[in-house]
Design a protein around this motif. Structure first.
Motif, PDB file in Angstrom:
ATOM      1  N   ILE A   9       0.839  -1.203   0.000  1.00  0.00           N
ATOM      2  CA  ILE A   9       0.000   0.000   0.000  1.00  0.00           C
ATOM      3  C   ILE A   9       0.875   1.254   0.000  1.00  0.00           C
ATOM      4  N   ALA A  10       1.932   1.257   0.814  1.00  0.00           N
ATOM      5  CA  ALA A  10       2.819   2.418   0.886  1.00  0.00           C
ATOM      6  C   ALA A  10       3.455   2.708  -0.473  1.00  0.00           C
ATOM      7  N   VAL A  11       3.905   1.668  -1.146  1.00  0.00           N
ATOM      8  CA  VAL A  11       4.503   1.852  -2.464  1.00  0.00           C
ATOM      9  C   VAL A  11       3.438   2.341  -3.451  1.00  0.00           C
ATOM     10  N   GLY A  12       2.252   1.754  -3.407  1.00  0.00           N
ATOM     11  CA  GLY A  12       1.176   2.191  -4.288  1.00  0.00           C
ATOM     12  C   GLY A  12       0.824   3.655  -4.081  1.00  0.00           C
ATOM     13  N   LEU A  13       0.705   4.060  -2.823  1.00  0.00           N
ATOM     14  CA  LEU A  13       0.394   5.463  -2.515  1.00  0.00           C
ATOM     15  C   LEU A  13       1.519   6.396  -2.938  1.00  0.00           C
ATOM     16  N   SER A  14       2.735   5.920  -2.899  1.00  0.00           N
ATOM     17  CA  SER A  14       3.900   6.747  -3.211  1.00  0.00           C
ATOM     18  C   SER A  14       4.079   7.006  -4.699  1.00  0.00           C
ATOM     19  N   MET A  15       3.391   6.278  -5.542  1.00  0.00           N
ATOM     20  CA  MET A  15       3.653   6.367  -6.976  1.00  0.00           C
ATOM     21  C   MET A  15       3.294   7.729  -7.568  1.00  0.00           C
ATOM     22  N   ASP A  16       2.233   8.383  -7.101  1.00  0.00           N
ATOM     23  CA  ASP A  16       1.937   9.736  -7.578  1.00  0.00           C
ATOM     24  C   ASP A  16       3.077  10.676  -7.211  1.00  0.00           C
ATOM     25  N   ALA A  17       3.503  10.607  -5.957  1.00  0.00           N
ATOM     26  CA  ALA A  17       4.605  11.457  -5.505  1.00  0.00           C
ATOM     27  C   ALA A  17       5.892  11.119  -6.262  1.00  0.00           C
ATOM     28  N   PHE A  18       6.122   9.846  -6.506  1.00  0.00           N
ATOM     29  CA  PHE A  18       7.299   9.417  -7.258  1.00  0.00           C
ATOM     30  C   PHE A  18       7.268   9.992  -8.673  1.00  0.00           C
ATOM     31  N   LEU A  33      21.371  18.066  -3.536  1.00  0.00           N
ATOM     32  CA  LEU A  33      20.790  17.215  -2.506  1.00  0.00           C
ATOM     33  C   LEU A  33      19.551  17.879  -1.903  1.00  0.00           C
ATOM     34  N   ARG A  34      19.594  19.189  -1.743  1.00  0.00           N
ATOM     35  CA  ARG A  34      18.478  19.948  -1.187  1.00  0.00           C
ATOM     36  C   ARG A  34      17.191  19.717  -1.982  1.00  0.00           C
ATOM     37  N   HIS A  35      17.286  19.606  -3.298  1.00  0.00           N
ATOM     38  CA  HIS A  35      16.097  19.379  -4.130  1.00  0.00           C
ATOM     39  C   HIS A  35      15.408  18.067  -3.750  1.00  0.00           C
ATOM     40  N   ALA A  36      16.199  17.017  -3.612  1.00  0.00           N
ATOM     41  CA  ALA A  36      15.642  15.706  -3.254  1.00  0.00           C
ATOM     42  C   ALA A  36      15.072  15.716  -1.843  1.00  0.00           C
ATOM     43  N   LEU A  37      15.785  16.343  -0.909  1.00  0.00           N
ATOM     44  CA  LEU A  37      15.324  16.368   0.480  1.00  0.00           C
ATOM     45  C   LEU A  37      14.043  17.183   0.645  1.00  0.00           C
ATOM     46  N   VAL A  38      13.961  18.328   0.002  1.00  0.00           N
ATOM     47  CA  VAL A  38      12.743  19.155   0.079  1.00  0.00           C
ATOM     48  C   VAL A  38      11.561  18.388  -0.508  1.00  0.00           C
ATOM     49  N   THR A  39      11.763  17.774  -1.660  1.00  0.00           N
ATOM     50  CA  THR A  39      10.698  16.998  -2.297  1.00  0.00           C
ATOM     51  C   THR A  39      10.268  15.843  -1.404  1.00  0.00           C
ATOM     52  N   GLY A  40      11.227  15.107  -0.874  1.00  0.00           N
ATOM     53  CA  GLY A  40      10.920  13.979   0.010  1.00  0.00           C
ATOM     54  C   GLY A  40      10.187  14.401   1.263  1.00  0.00           C
ATOM     55  N   LEU A  41      10.603  15.507   1.862  1.00  0.00           N
ATOM     56  CA  LEU A  41       9.949  15.980   3.089  1.00  0.00           C
ATOM     57  C   LEU A  41       8.511  16.433   2.838  1.00  0.00           C
ATOM     58  N   TYR A  42       8.296  17.172   1.777  1.00  0.00           N
ATOM     59  CA  TYR A  42       6.925  17.589   1.466  1.00  0.00           C
ATOM     60  C   TYR A  42       6.029  16.379   1.186  1.00  0.00           C
ATOM     61  N   PHE A  43       6.457  15.528   0.262  1.00  0.00           N
ATOM     62  CA  PHE A  43       5.612  14.410  -0.139  1.00  0.00           C
ATOM     63  C   PHE A  43       5.472  13.376   0.968  1.00  0.00           C
ATOM     64  N   GLY A  44       6.573  13.037   1.629  1.00  0.00           N
ATOM     65  CA  GLY A  44       6.519  12.079   2.738  1.00  0.00           C
ATOM     66  C   GLY A  44       5.698  12.608   3.902  1.00  0.00           C
ATOM     67  N   VAL A 134       1.320   5.149   9.286  1.00  0.00           N
ATOM     68  CA  VAL A 134       1.636   6.435   8.657  1.00  0.00           C
ATOM     69  C   VAL A 134       3.138   6.708   8.659  1.00  0.00           C
ATOM     70  N   CYS A 135       3.835   6.254   9.668  1.00  0.00           N
ATOM     71  CA  CYS A 135       5.306   6.406   9.677  1.00  0.00           C
ATOM     72  C   CYS A 135       5.928   5.607   8.540  1.00  0.00           C
ATOM     73  N   PHE A 136       5.438   4.400   8.346  1.00  0.00           N
ATOM     74  CA  PHE A 136       5.943   3.542   7.274  1.00  0.00           C
ATOM     75  C   PHE A 136       5.638   4.149   5.906  1.00  0.00           C
ATOM     76  N   ILE A 137       4.407   4.629   5.723  1.00  0.00           N
ATOM     77  CA  ILE A 137       4.009   5.251   4.452  1.00  0.00           C
ATOM     78  C   ILE A 137       4.834   6.510   4.203  1.00  0.00           C
ATOM     79  N   GLY A 138       5.007   7.325   5.231  1.00  0.00           N
ATOM     80  CA  GLY A 138       5.793   8.545   5.086  1.00  0.00           C
ATOM     81  C   GLY A 138       7.241   8.262   4.721  1.00  0.00           C
ATOM     82  N   ALA A 139       7.844   7.282   5.392  1.00  0.00           N
ATOM     83  CA  ALA A 139       9.242   6.930   5.112  1.00  0.00           C
ATOM     84  C   ALA A 139       9.395   6.359   3.702  1.00  0.00           C
ATOM     85  N   THR A 140       8.438   5.535   3.288  1.00  0.00           N
ATOM     86  CA  THR A 140       8.472   4.967   1.938  1.00  0.00           C
ATOM     87  C   THR A 140       8.354   6.069   0.894  1.00  0.00           C
TER      88      THR A 140
END
Length: 187
Positions: A9-18, A33-44, A134-140
């Motif tokens: 489910i976490a991977v499925g939900l992550s696909m839009d963000a991916f 690196l900042r680009h990836a981290l900002v994107t990851g923090l917002y989406f996660g 939610v922690c697992f989904i956010g981290a994924t």
């Protein structure tokens, strides 16, 4: 719900963000690196927040709809998954700003996590441990979003549609599994 199901489910939900992360990676000339981290923090972060909100709503109204909760879970996941499959087949090209500002990232984070709100409602019906989920989904989502920025920068747009298609199919199959388990078809 087991760890494998939660991961799927976490991977499925992550696909839009991916997919959006890939586009963000395409939009920058010099990747930092900042680009990836900002994107990851917002989406996660939003992938953690939205299921929490959905879970709270689901718990609030659970007693009213317990007899049809499996149908609700199936319909919500099938609709979300179907929409993702449809979007993966669209021929129009999206262009994203190369900005990583709050005004740019907030709408993207909300848009890519709306489906997680519905999944949160489903989690309430399935009595999932919401904090760990939610922690697992956010981290994924964080991990896949960071990777998506890099992949988009290196490989281009060819993976965006495949990511959305994969995520949509996964969510539809999870909804079908929930329905079949409640109907007694699967053990």
């Amino acid at each position: 719900m087991g760890l494998l199901e939660l991961f799927i489910i976490a991977v499925g939900l992550s696909m839009d963000a991916f997919a959006v992360s890939i586009c963000k990676g395409l939009s920058v000339r010099t990747l930092r690196l900042r680009h990836a981290l900002v994107t990851g923090l917002y989406f996660g972060g939003f992938q953690m927040l939205m299921p929490l909100i959905g879970f709270a709503l689901g718990v609030r109204f659970q007693t009213l709809i317990t007899s049809v909760d499996h149908w609700i879970a199936f319909v919500l996941l099938a609709l979300i998954g179907g929409n993702m499959v449809r979007e993966s087949r669209a021929q129009e090209e999206e262009s994203l700003s190369d900005s990583f500002s709050f005004a740019t990232m907030l709408p993207l984070a909300v848009a890519t996590s709306i489906d997680a709100l519905a999944v949160g409602v489903t989690f309430a019906f399935l009595q999932v441990d919401i904090v760990s989920a939610v922690c697992f989904i956010g981290a994924t989502t964080f991990s896949l979003s960071c990777a998506g920025v890099k992949i988009g920068h290196v490989f281009g747009a060819k993976y965006k549609a495949r990511a959305e298609l994969f995520g949509g199919v996964v969510l539809i199959l999870m909804g079908l599994k929930i329905l079949l388990e409640h109907l007694g078809v699967l053990g």
